[in-house]
Design a protein around this motif. Structure first.
Motif, PDB file in Angstrom:
ATOM      1  N   ASP A   1       0.821  -1.215   0.000  1.00 46.96           N
ATOM      2  CA  ASP A   1       0.000   0.000   0.000  1.00 46.96           C
ATOM      3  C   ASP A   1       0.852   1.261   0.000  1.00 46.96           C
ATOM      4  N   THR A   2       1.953   1.273   0.743  1.00 46.84           N
ATOM      5  CA  THR A   2       2.817   2.450   0.773  1.00 46.84           C
ATOM      6  C   THR A   2       3.399   2.739  -0.594  1.00 46.84           C
ATOM      7  N   ARG A   3       3.824   1.692  -1.283  1.00 45.69           N
ATOM      8  CA  ARG A   3       4.396   1.904  -2.606  1.00 45.69           C
ATOM      9  C   ARG A   3       3.340   2.388  -3.597  1.00 45.69           C
ATOM     10  N   ARG A   4       2.111   1.901  -3.441  1.00 42.36           N
ATOM     11  CA  ARG A   4       1.040   2.392  -4.315  1.00 42.36           C
ATOM     12  C   ARG A   4       0.769   3.874  -4.047  1.00 42.36           C
ATOM     13  N   ARG A   5       0.844   4.271  -2.772  1.00 44.90           N
ATOM     14  CA  ARG A   5       0.624   5.685  -2.442  1.00 44.90           C
ATOM     15  C   ARG A   5       1.745   6.561  -2.996  1.00 44.90           C
ATOM     16  N   LEU A   6       2.975   6.048  -2.970  1.00 43.63           N
ATOM     17  CA  LEU A   6       4.088   6.800  -3.552  1.00 43.63           C
ATOM     18  C   LEU A   6       3.883   6.998  -5.050  1.00 43.63           C
ATOM     19  N   LEU A   7       3.407   5.957  -5.715  1.00 46.02           N
ATOM     20  CA  LEU A   7       3.125   6.089  -7.151  1.00 46.02           C
ATOM     21  C   LEU A   7       1.983   7.075  -7.389  1.00 46.02           C
TER      22      LEU A   7
END
Length: 263
Positions: free
Chosen positions: A19-25
């Protein structure tokens, strides 16, 4: 036996699973070209942890980085997502999804000033070989359909000249930075717009060793509008695919990719 393409796809899915990586994207989709500090403002997490997540995204080729002085800017690289869309989505719902995606893209781009295009590719060559392929008039004529002509010194003029013998340049500009074989920055303008700097765009080529191959990052920024972004989004992948083929096989693609109808 698994192919390199399948392994790369696995890395993309693994990166997107968090989820964190999706938010960064999502943050980079809203505004590409952010520093680590800017990204951390929206993530309740230590900088070291955010750095680790960004490293995973870089390894999956979902994020590209460009150095600007002492800053490291992060850009969303849409190529792996486009590949997944082509393989897993488009073939099932191609017409309807393309219409919806075009509506969404136009709405998003209409809200952005001076859009930026970022493309990352990996080439089995040397930094010097890639540099020469971008700056040698004969080599650019072979894969680009134009000759890039200049002495490639900072401040010098450069021209993107047709290979039909007419001597007509479709793009002209100035060499801003030239550090063979790692970095080349040029301005781009139509011949009649040389005296209008507000209408110029800017292209940066970053050439970096990546194990035994080369990572080439192309950043085309200060584009006029969504129409210009759409044009370069089709043009750069085609040109760079032809460059990659020439350097890796000694031959260009059987047909100029920009002449092949998209379908």
């Amino acid at each position: 036996m698994r192919s390199e393409s399948d392994s790369a796809t696995d890395q993309v899915f693994k990166a997107l699973a968090d989820d964190t990586r999706r938010r960064l994207l999502d943050r980079l989709h809203e505004r590409s070209g952010q520093t680590l500090g800017q990204l951390c403002e929206h993530i309740d997490m230590r900088r070291q942890s955010v750095t680790q997540h960004l490293a995973v995204l870089e390894a999956a080729n979902l994020v590209a980085t460009v150095r600007r002085g002492r800053e490291k800017l992060h850009y969303l690289n849409p190529v792996p997502l486009h590949d997944i869309q082509e393989r897993w989505i488009d073939k099932f719902e191609r017409p309807r999804l393309r219409v919806l995606n075009e509506v969404k893209r136009r709405a998003e781009e209409a809200m952005a000033d001076k859009p930026t295009f970022v493309y990352v590719t990996y080439i089995a060559s040397t930094p010097e070989g890639v540099w020469d392929a971008l700056t040698d008039a004969g080599l650019t004529a072979a894969y680009w359909g134009h000759s890039n002509v200049s002495d490639w010194r900072p401040g010098s003029r450069w021209e993107h000249v047709r290979t039909d013998g007419s001597g007509v340049a479709d793009v002209v500009g100035t060499v801003v930075e030239s550090e063979r074989p790692t970095r080349l920055v040029t301005t781009w303008a139509a011949p009649g717009e040389e005296g209008q700097p507000e209408r110029h765009s800017r292209v940066t080529f970053e050439i970096r060793p990546h194990a035994d191959i080369v990572r080439l990052t192309v950043v085309h920024e200060d584009l006029a509008d969504e129409g210009a972004l759409a044009e370069v989004s089709q043009g750069w992948p085609a040109v760079l695919s032809n460059l990659k083929s020439l350097l890796e096989t000694g031959r260009t693609l059987p047909q100029e990719p920009w002449l092949v109808p998209s379908g």
